[in-house]
Design an enzyme around this catalytic site. Sequence first.
Site, PDB file in Angstrom:
ATOM      1  N   GLU A 110      -6.890   9.132   6.488  1.00 23.44           N
ATOM      2  CA  GLU A 110      -6.883   9.536   7.439  1.00 23.44           C
ATOM      3  C   GLU A 110      -8.266  10.772   8.106  1.00 23.44           C
ATOM      4  O   GLU A 110      -7.066  12.096   8.013  1.00 23.44           O
ATOM      5  CB  GLU A 110      -6.152   9.335   8.407  1.00 23.44           C
TER       6      GLU A 110
ATOM      7  N   HIS B  44      -2.621  11.065   0.398  1.00 27.06           N
ATOM      8  CA  HIS B  44      -2.469  10.235   2.070  1.00 27.06           C
ATOM      9  C   HIS B  44      -1.105  12.082   2.335  1.00 27.06           C
ATOM     10  O   HIS B  44      -0.477  12.125   3.021  1.00 27.06           O
ATOM     11  CB  HIS B  44      -1.030   9.354   1.590  1.00 27.06           C
TER      12      HIS B  44
ATOM     13  N   ASN C 154      -7.287   2.046  10.193  1.00 28.42           N
ATOM     14  CA  ASN C 154      -5.982   2.560  10.665  1.00 28.42           C
ATOM     15  C   ASN C 154      -6.104   1.934  11.937  1.00 28.42           C
ATOM     16  O   ASN C 154      -7.009   3.390  12.347  1.00 28.42           O
ATOM     17  CB  ASN C 154      -5.606   3.830  10.385  1.00 28.42           C
TER      18      ASN C 154
ATOM     19  N   ARG D 229       0.837  -0.874  -0.338  1.00 29.87           N
ATOM     20  CA  ARG D 229      -0.055   0.236   0.164  1.00 29.87           C
ATOM     21  C   ARG D 229       1.256   1.324  -0.069  1.00 29.87           C
ATOM     22  O   ARG D 229       1.186   1.627   0.816  1.00 29.87           O
ATOM     23  CB  ARG D 229      -1.296  -0.273   1.026  1.00 29.87           C
TER      24      ARG D 229
ATOM     25  N   TYR E 228      -3.950   2.162  15.909  1.00 35.06           N
ATOM     26  CA  TYR E 228      -2.774   2.177  16.943  1.00 35.06           C
ATOM     27  C   TYR E 228      -3.000   1.924  17.985  1.00 35.06           C
ATOM     28  O   TYR E 228      -2.758   1.845  19.455  1.00 35.06           O
ATOM     29  CB  TYR E 228      -1.928   3.086  16.546  1.00 35.06           C
TER      30      TYR E 228
HETATM   31  C1  FCB Z   1      -1.060   7.420  10.834  1.00 35.84           C
HETATM   32  C2  FCB Z   1      -0.517   8.209   9.208  1.00 35.84           C
HETATM   33  C3  FCB Z   1       0.333   7.088   9.072  1.00 35.84           C
HETATM   34  C4  FCB Z   1       1.473   7.496   9.977  1.00 35.84           C
HETATM   35  C5  FCB Z   1       0.800   6.900  11.110  1.00 35.84           C
HETATM   36  C6  FCB Z   1       1.835   6.145  12.357  1.00 35.84           C
HETATM   37  O1  FCB Z   1      -1.823   8.003  11.192  1.00 35.84           O
HETATM   38  O2  FCB Z   1      -1.571   7.764   8.287  1.00 35.84           O
HETATM   39  O3  FCB Z   1       0.905   8.303   7.994  1.00 35.84           O
HETATM   40  O4  FCB Z   1       1.987   8.400  10.520  1.00 35.84           O
HETATM   41  O5  FCB Z   1       0.066   7.569  11.929  1.00 35.84           O
END
Ligand code: FCB
Length: 452
Positions: free
Chosen positions: A170, A125, A295, A81, A297
């Site tokens: 995002e 992006h 996405n 990607r 985290y």
């Molecule tokens: C996300 C982004 C990516 C990267 C990660 C850690 O928010 O999409 O570009 O910075 O975080």
Amino acid sequence: MPREIPAQHFPDGFLWGCATSAYQIEGSPLADGAGASVWHRFSHTPGRVVANETGDIACDHYRRWESDIDLMQRLGLQAYRFSIAWARILPEGIGRVNPLGLGFYERLIDRLLAKGIQPTATLFHWDLPAALDDRGGWLNRDSADWFAEYADIVYRRFDDRIKLWATLNEPWVVSDNGYLHGTAAPGHRNIFEAPIATHNLMRAHGAAVQAYRATGRHQIGLVVNIEPKYAASQAADDLAATRRAEAQMNRQFIEPALLGRYPQEMREIFGDAWPDWPAADLQQIHQPIDFVGLNYYTRSVTKHDPQAWPLRATPVKQTQHPHTEMGWEVFPQGLTDTLLWIKDRYGNPPVYITENGAAFADPAQADGELLEDPLRVDYFRTHIRAVHDALRAGADVRGYFAWSMLDNFEWALGYSKRFGIIHVDYQTQKRTLKASATFFADVIASNGAVAF
Ligand code: FCB
């Protein structure tokens, strides 16, 4: 009835890959006639990025793309990607097409295919062409048409070779960090602008999906960041704060795309700054999409905080769990919870995990052949299991992309945070595999079995 999911590996056809983005890895931002982007301007403004670092060189992927693809092949990636830099294709954002910009991505795509790696492209992006920012950027209603014009050029050239497309990555970061808090490009801090940016980003998404249906033959979706919000207590004000935080981050974008409406909390958060949008706009935004890109985290535990502008909500640090270098809590259960939340709330759409990963400190210099990064290996193992748990509970997850293939330019944090499964020495551009890269290669080869 949920379909049968094997107990200790992933279903056949589950897609494994790595993710990157253009401004974070390519370098050479103005090469071959490309226009500047807002991130070029932002990073070249002193004080905006840690240590005033820029994407001028980054991972030099613009020149090292062939050997980088060799590394991807070595890891056995099934998919890659990447994002396309709009200002390489259209230096002024609209109008004149730059064939050299298209040529770069054409070579990349063709080589990926030659190596058996499926290219998947994100159209935006965050690197809006600076020439469009000069016309108001995402505050200009025409931005939806600009984006559709660019998207159409790229679809016509590459849809014969790209089967998975994403419109925006995002949009929350662009609106919230870029227009509300000023910590990302274009660096505005204005509560009246952020809702307009949100709405035009979503109109652009809708317009690009419409353009795709006219010419494209494969799949297109939207990539959102979701950070599940858990209330710090059952007190009414904490519950209300949690609901606002969830609406602002997790529902502001997915909800108009999938349900054709914004969360009602937006008015509560933004007050007068949140307009009543025309119904026709919502209709344009609400286009059927083929998948949701997630996405993930971390999570946040949220409490009421009258000082926190404008949300009146603030996260409470969970010291019982480890945190990454970003200060993000490691909480794999949140990924399972998020996938099930999407399933239940939005009618179980197909989902790709388009990013998941962790920043941990590695030595700046990597001397040996392999760099040990046990914390990152553990992060991947536990999160891959969390995806599997969601699959077994019926979520329609189709693939998983690790963030990131390479250490790279982490936006306003510059090069200080390393997310790569491959270490990059920024002095020499030498790439060194981390243990997480070989672990991920084993995950792919065993279709997830080594994570158990
Ligand atoms: C996300 C982004 C990516 C990267 C990660 C850690 O928010 O999409 O570009 O910075 O975080």
